[in-house]
Design a protein around this motif. Structure first.
Motif, mmCIF file in Angstrom:
data_model
loop_
_atom_site.group_PDB
_atom_site.id
_atom_site.type_symbol
_atom_site.label_atom_id
_atom_site.label_comp_id
_atom_site.label_asym_id
_atom_site.label_seq_id
_atom_site.Cartn_x
_atom_site.Cartn_y
_atom_site.Cartn_z
ATOM 1 N N THR A 206 7.348 -8.276 0.588
ATOM 2 C CA THR A 206 6.661 -8.857 1.739
ATOM 3 C C THR A 206 5.203 -8.398 1.829
ATOM 4 O O THR A 206 4.411 -8.961 2.589
ATOM 5 C CB THR A 206 7.386 -8.494 3.048
ATOM 6 N N VAL A 207 4.856 -7.354 1.099
ATOM 7 C CA VAL A 207 3.479 -6.880 0.930
ATOM 8 C C VAL A 207 2.876 -6.245 2.184
ATOM 9 O O VAL A 207 2.307 -5.148 2.125
ATOM 10 C CB VAL A 207 2.534 -8.011 0.426
ATOM 11 N N PHE A 208 2.994 -6.912 3.328
ATOM 12 C CA PHE A 208 2.280 -6.485 4.534
ATOM 13 C C PHE A 208 2.521 -5.015 4.910
ATOM 14 O O PHE A 208 1.551 -4.279 5.154
ATOM 15 C CB PHE A 208 2.651 -7.395 5.708
ATOM 16 N N PRO A 209 3.789 -4.529 4.966
ATOM 17 C CA PRO A 209 3.999 -3.122 5.352
ATOM 18 C C PRO A 209 3.323 -2.138 4.395
ATOM 19 O O PRO A 209 2.807 -1.101 4.820
ATOM 20 C CB PRO A 209 5.529 -2.961 5.308
ATOM 21 N N VAL A 210 3.308 -2.486 3.107
ATOM 22 C CA VAL A 210 2.702 -1.615 2.109
ATOM 23 C C VAL A 210 1.188 -1.582 2.273
ATOM 24 O O VAL A 210 0.559 -0.521 2.171
ATOM 25 C CB VAL A 210 3.067 -2.096 0.688
ATOM 26 N N VAL A 211 0.613 -2.741 2.529
ATOM 27 C CA VAL A 211 -0.834 -2.826 2.724
ATOM 28 C C VAL A 211 -1.257 -2.015 3.950
ATOM 29 O O VAL A 211 -2.234 -1.259 3.905
ATOM 30 C CB VAL A 211 -1.273 -4.294 2.886
ATOM 31 N N VAL A 212 -0.512 -2.155 5.034
ATOM 32 C CA VAL A 212 -0.834 -1.418 6.263
ATOM 33 C C VAL A 212 -0.764 0.083 6.022
ATOM 34 O O VAL A 212 -1.672 0.839 6.417
ATOM 35 C CB VAL A 212 0.124 -1.821 7.403
ATOM 36 N N LYS A 213 0.295 0.545 5.358
ATOM 37 C CA LYS A 213 0.443 1.981 5.089
ATOM 38 C C LYS A 213 -0.684 2.478 4.186
ATOM 39 O O LYS A 213 -1.249 3.554 4.415
ATOM 40 C CB LYS A 213 1.801 2.234 4.412
ATOM 41 N N THR A 214 -1.031 1.704 3.179
ATOM 42 C CA THR A 214 -2.096 2.111 2.263
ATOM 43 C C THR A 214 -3.445 2.163 2.975
ATOM 44 O O THR A 214 -4.252 3.061 2.712
ATOM 45 C CB THR A 214 -2.172 1.152 1.058
ATOM 46 N N ILE A 215 -3.693 1.219 3.864
ATOM 47 C CA ILE A 215 -4.937 1.238 4.656
ATOM 48 C C ILE A 215 -5.017 2.515 5.477
ATOM 49 O O ILE A 215 -6.061 3.181 5.535
ATOM 50 C CB ILE A 215 -5.028 -0.002 5.574
ATOM 51 N N LYS A 216 -3.907 2.894 6.094
ATOM 52 C CA LYS A 216 -3.876 4.105 6.923
ATOM 53 C C LYS A 216 -4.158 5.352 6.097
ATOM 54 O O LYS A 216 -4.873 6.262 6.544
ATOM 55 C CB LYS A 216 -2.522 4.224 7.622
ATOM 56 N N ILE A 217 -3.616 5.396 4.900
ATOM 57 C CA ILE A 217 -3.846 6.554 4.022
ATOM 58 C C ILE A 217 -5.282 6.547 3.509
ATOM 59 O O ILE A 217 -5.954 7.583 3.474
ATOM 60 C CB ILE A 217 -2.849 6.539 2.844
ATOM 61 N N SER A 218 -5.772 5.369 3.143
ATOM 62 C CA SER A 218 -7.121 5.251 2.576
ATOM 63 C C SER A 218 -8.203 5.677 3.552
ATOM 64 O O SER A 218 -9.276 6.134 3.139
ATOM 65 C CB SER A 218 -7.378 3.810 2.126
ATOM 66 N N ARG A 219 -7.944 5.539 4.836
ATOM 67 C CA ARG A 219 -8.935 5.900 5.845
ATOM 68 C C ARG A 219 -9.319 7.375 5.783
ATOM 69 O O ARG A 219 -10.384 7.762 6.259
ATOM 70 C CB ARG A 219 -8.406 5.567 7.244
ATOM 71 N N TYR A 220 -8.453 8.200 5.201
ATOM 72 C CA TYR A 220 -8.749 9.630 5.113
ATOM 73 C C TYR A 220 -9.610 9.960 3.894
ATOM 74 O O TYR A 220 -10.067 11.094 3.752
ATOM 75 C CB TYR A 220 -7.447 10.438 5.092
ATOM 76 N N SER A 221 -9.818 8.981 3.023
ATOM 77 C CA SER A 221 -10.694 9.160 1.869
ATOM 78 C C SER A 221 -12.149 8.952 2.285
ATOM 79 O O SER A 221 -12.434 8.206 3.236
ATOM 80 C CB SER A 221 -10.319 8.166 0.778
ATOM 81 N N ASP A 222 -13.062 9.589 1.568
ATOM 82 C CA ASP A 222 -14.482 9.372 1.869
ATOM 83 C C ASP A 222 -14.988 8.068 1.244
ATOM 84 O O ASP A 222 -16.143 7.693 1.431
ATOM 85 C CB ASP A 222 -15.332 10.556 1.413
ATOM 86 N N LYS A 223 -14.125 7.381 0.502
ATOM 87 C CA LYS A 223 -14.456 6.059 -0.043
ATOM 88 C C LYS A 223 -13.235 5.146 0.103
ATOM 89 O O LYS A 223 -12.609 4.766 -0.894
ATOM 90 C CB LYS A 223 -14.899 6.171 -1.499
ATOM 91 N N PRO A 224 -12.888 4.782 1.328
ATOM 92 C CA PRO A 224 -11.649 4.051 1.601
ATOM 93 C C PRO A 224 -11.540 2.695 0.921
ATOM 94 O O PRO A 224 -10.461 2.330 0.447
ATOM 95 C CB PRO A 224 -11.647 3.912 3.130
#
Length: 300
Positions: free
Chosen positions: A251-269
């Motif tokens: 379904t893709v959407f849950p994975v994308v949302v979780k990855t976005i949340k994790i990426s926000r902690y990177s200095d290059k999200p």
């Protein structure tokens, strides 16, 4: 009274020739000197030879029990003579004022102390993903955590709760059970995230795959040995989990949302989003493999 408190630093090692100097040297370089250092070693490589180089600095090499890192930690705790034990992995570096800074908490009545941990090798995609996921999860958990790198507790408290569960016929370790048992027994916890220890995350694909799969394997062994779940229960539980895993990625959407949340902690999200998406998929895929491997180990 402060200077009378003795620390026992315990480092389990298993083929740590690449990293063991990090933790040993950071332990040796502590400003606070009322301490002892044990390295409990189960290695089949030349790690023991490296450890012996530090014997002149008071580092004690102990032949391990061959029961995994929890068995090694328990042996170290039994051999220790300090008031407080500090448990390190072989790739953890302590700041040189670490003992001084946790000392104040023990002098104020703490029974165990949790600190912050940050990876130092963030140039690697794999290491960076693990670190950003850790920061994301730590934000949610807050001070409810029961285990961190650089964990310490009063030695007597560890004995009072029966040490870390780990005397099984297969090698696996769930060290965070020590903190869990201390909490359940009502011991006083202090969380001080201003104290930061550094450590090394898996920084290549092979190591990332191995470590993430091991976490899945240990998860199923933990549920069987520690939570006393039946094989039939685990079989159906993993079937359901794997179906949900497949659905989540289809379904893709849950994975994308979780990855976005994790990426926000990177200095290059933005740059990290797609690589993190791949790392997240591999993590979940290896968890599936690891859990079934753990179940097969029990069946054998």
């Amino acid at each position: 009274m402060s200077n009378k408190l003795k620390f026992s630093i315990i480092i389990p090692s298993y083929n740590e020739k690449e990293d063991i100097r990090l933790s040993i040297e950071s332990a040796i370089n502590q400003i606070y000197q009322n301490r002892e250092i044990f390295v409990v070693d189960d290695s089949s490589d030349n790690t023991p030879q490296i450890i012996k180089e530090y014997e002149k600095f008071g580092v004690q090499l102990v032949n391990g029990p061959r029961k995994g890192c929890c068995g090694a930690r328990n042996l170290g705790i039994k051999m220790a003579t300090g008031d407080v034990i500090v448990l390190l992995n072989g790739d953890v570096c302590l700041p040189n004022d670490f003992l001084e800074r946790i000392l104040k908490h023990y002098n104020s009545g703490a029974d165990y102390v949790l600190v912050e941990a940050k990876a130092f090798n963030l140039e690697s995609l794999w290491a960076r993903f693990v670190e950003m996921q850790h920061r994301y999860e730590s934000k949610k958990i807050g001070e409810n955590a029961e285990w961190t790198e650089g964990f310490s507790c009063r030695r007597q408290a560890a004995f009072d709760i029966g040490l870390i569960p780990g005397d099984f016929f297969v090698r696996f370790c769930r060290d965070w059970f020590l903190g869990k048992k201390l909490k359940e027994a009502g011991f006083k916890k202090v969380v001080d995230y201003s104290i930061i220890v550094s450590h090394k995350n898996p920084d290549n694909f092979k190591e990332y795959w191995r470590v993430r799969k091991a976490r899945g394997r240990f998860g199923s062994l933990m549920q069987y040995f520690l939570y006393k779940k039946s094989l039939l229960f685990l079989f159906f539980k993993f079937l359901i989990k794997d179906a949900l895993f497949l659905l989540k990625f289809l379904t893709v959407f849950p994975v994308v949302v979780k990855t976005i949340k994790i990426s926000r902690y990177s200095d290059k999200p933005l740059k990290d989003f797609f690589p993190f998406l791949l790392a997240y998929f591999i993590q979940e895929f290896t968890r599936v493999i690891g859990e079934w491997e753990g179940l097969l180990i029990v069946l054998r």
